[in-house]
Design an enzyme around this catalytic site. Structure first.
Site, short mmCIF file in Angstrom:
data_model
loop_
_atom_site.label_atom_id
_atom_site.label_comp_id
_atom_site.label_asym_id
_atom_site.label_seq_id
_atom_site.Cartn_x
_atom_site.Cartn_y
_atom_site.Cartn_z
N ALA A 1 0.70 5.10 -0.37
CA ALA A 1 -0.24 6.22 -0.38
C ALA A 1 0.45 7.57 -0.26
O ALA A 1 -0.21 8.61 -0.40
CB ALA A 1 -1.25 6.06 0.75
N LYS B 1 -2.81 12.13 -1.77
CA LYS B 1 -1.90 12.99 -1.03
C LYS B 1 -0.92 13.72 -1.94
O LYS B 1 -0.79 14.94 -1.88
CB LYS B 1 -1.12 12.18 0.02
N ASP C 1 0.87 -1.17 0.00
CA ASP C 1 0.00 0.00 0.00
C ASP C 1 0.91 1.22 0.00
O ASP C 1 1.61 1.49 0.98
CB ASP C 1 -0.90 -0.01 1.25
#
Length: 394
Positions: A210, A243, A208
């Protein structure tokens, strides 16, 4: 039928947000919500995103569906951003998803479809939604040690020992960079040891990622993901654009399934498209279109990278300022880990009771496990936080 529904526990962060809004103190500080904020407390639209939106507004002549997997150009651009040339393009199947969360959810759905009995090894702690989705899907989650409460760094020996308990067909969920919620990260030597353990056990890594670009730089933050993807037979990657492009509400993400068996790519691609169809059908395109435009235009990309570097530098500066101020007030170097952590978050290592005391006495709002959003600070509020931490006796 609806009378059988049960009340679900309130989301802790949403509750915290409301408590912050209701607090009348002018010196209150919100370190709970997980979005980037600038020095004025706003989450701005990035310059390159604004420019791309203007271009899109003038040029776009249709809002028709792009396809079950999303626009192939978006996949190509994101795969280059995340993986560089670490793996061959024809080894990667991919689909656009509603945000990084959508990519995580689809990855778990794929795992459940391929191997229903698979266990998913998850760091302790991890992003709470990882565990929530796994529980909802009825999948077994196994925690592995990660955060050392004493050093506020990684308990790497414990982590390695635990993931070596995985078996072939199990999945090990890893944070590509800027670990959420702790901010503590592995170095590349440790990542290589993780790769060796994955190869030894036959477990499949799921990464993951991000916060690429929020830690040490775009390529630096992708280095671990590239190492893993290029070293193991199979790998899943869930990537988010929320982000690093600042397009939270546009819900823009990508799920990648990588296999050294390139002949299996069509099967993987068809399966990912099938899962999209069963869940939400066609993925949203607006954010994906903007990301594609930025990454494929030299001027837009250069401006985006420059602004992203400003964001990264701002957070790193706040970390260093907070560590220095705590050293000055406490006369101790024990908070030096804050300058070593990377990304938006750090886990302070305070007890839930101390977190409550800081909130009630000083108006400092952070999650109960003492995760704080560094981007919620500015140069003026750092001394306020440092004083609260020392006076509370964290």
């Amino acid at each position: 039928m609806f009378e059988t529904l049960k009340t679900r526990p309130a989301d802790g962060i949403l509750v915290l947000m409301q408590m912050y809004k209701d607090d009348p103190r002018p010196t209150k500080i919100d370190l709970g919500v997980g979005v980037y904020k600038d020095a004025t407390g706003l989450t701005p639209i990035m310059r390159a995103v604004k420019a791309a939106e203007h271009q899109l507004w003038e040029a776009q002549d249709s809002k028709v569906y792009t396809g079950l997997a999303g626009d192939p150009a978006f996949s190509d651009a994101m795969i280059r951003l995340v993986l560089g040339d670490a793996v061959a393009r024809d080894s990667v199947a991919s689909v656009a998803t509603p945000g990084g969360t959508g990519a995580v959810r689809q990855a778990f759905e794929l795992i459940k479809m391929a191997r229903p009995e698979a266990r998913v090894f998850v760091s302790d702690p991890t992003w709470p939604n990882h565990l929530s989705i796994l529980k909802y899907l009825g999948m077994e989650a196994v925690s592995y040690r990660y955060f050392d409460e004493e050093t506020c760094g990684v308990d790497f020996d414990g982590m390695l020992a635990d993931i070596k308990q995985a078996k072939a067909g199990d999945v090990v969920l890893l944070h590509g960079c800027c670990h959420n919620p702790t901010g503590a990260n592995l170095n590349l030597t440790q990542w290589q040891a993780v790769v060796d353990a994955l190869i030894e056990t036959g477990a499949v890594p799921m990464i993951d990622i991000a916060y690429q670009g929020f830690g040490d730089g775009l390529d630096e933050d992708a280095a671990a993901t590239r190492l893993v993807a290029s070293s193991v037979p199979e790998c899943l990657i869930a990537a988010s654009c929320s982000k690093n492009f600042g397009i939270y509400r546009e819900r823009t993400g990508l799920l990648m399934a990588i296999s050294q068996n390139t002949q299996a790519r069509k099967l993987h691609q068809d399966t990912l498209a099938f899962l999209n169809r069963q869940n939400f059908s066609f993925p949203p395109d607006h954010g994906a279109r903007l990301v594609t435009m930025i990454l494929n235009d030299d001027a837009l990309k250069a401006d985006w990278m420059a602004e992203l570097e400003e964001v990264r530098g701002s957070m790193l500066g706040l970390r260093e300022q907070l560590a220095r101020e705590l050293q000055r007030l406490s006369g101790s170097d024990r908070f030096g880990f804050l300058a070593q952590h990377r990304g938006m978050f750090s886990r302070l290592g305070a007890s839930p009771e101390k977190v409550v005391e800081m909130r009630e006495t000083h108006g400092i709002y952070m999650v109960g496990d003492s995760r704080m959003n560094i981007a919620g600070l500015n140069a003026e509020t750092v001394p306020i936080l440092a004083k609260a931490i020392v006076e509370t006796g964290v």
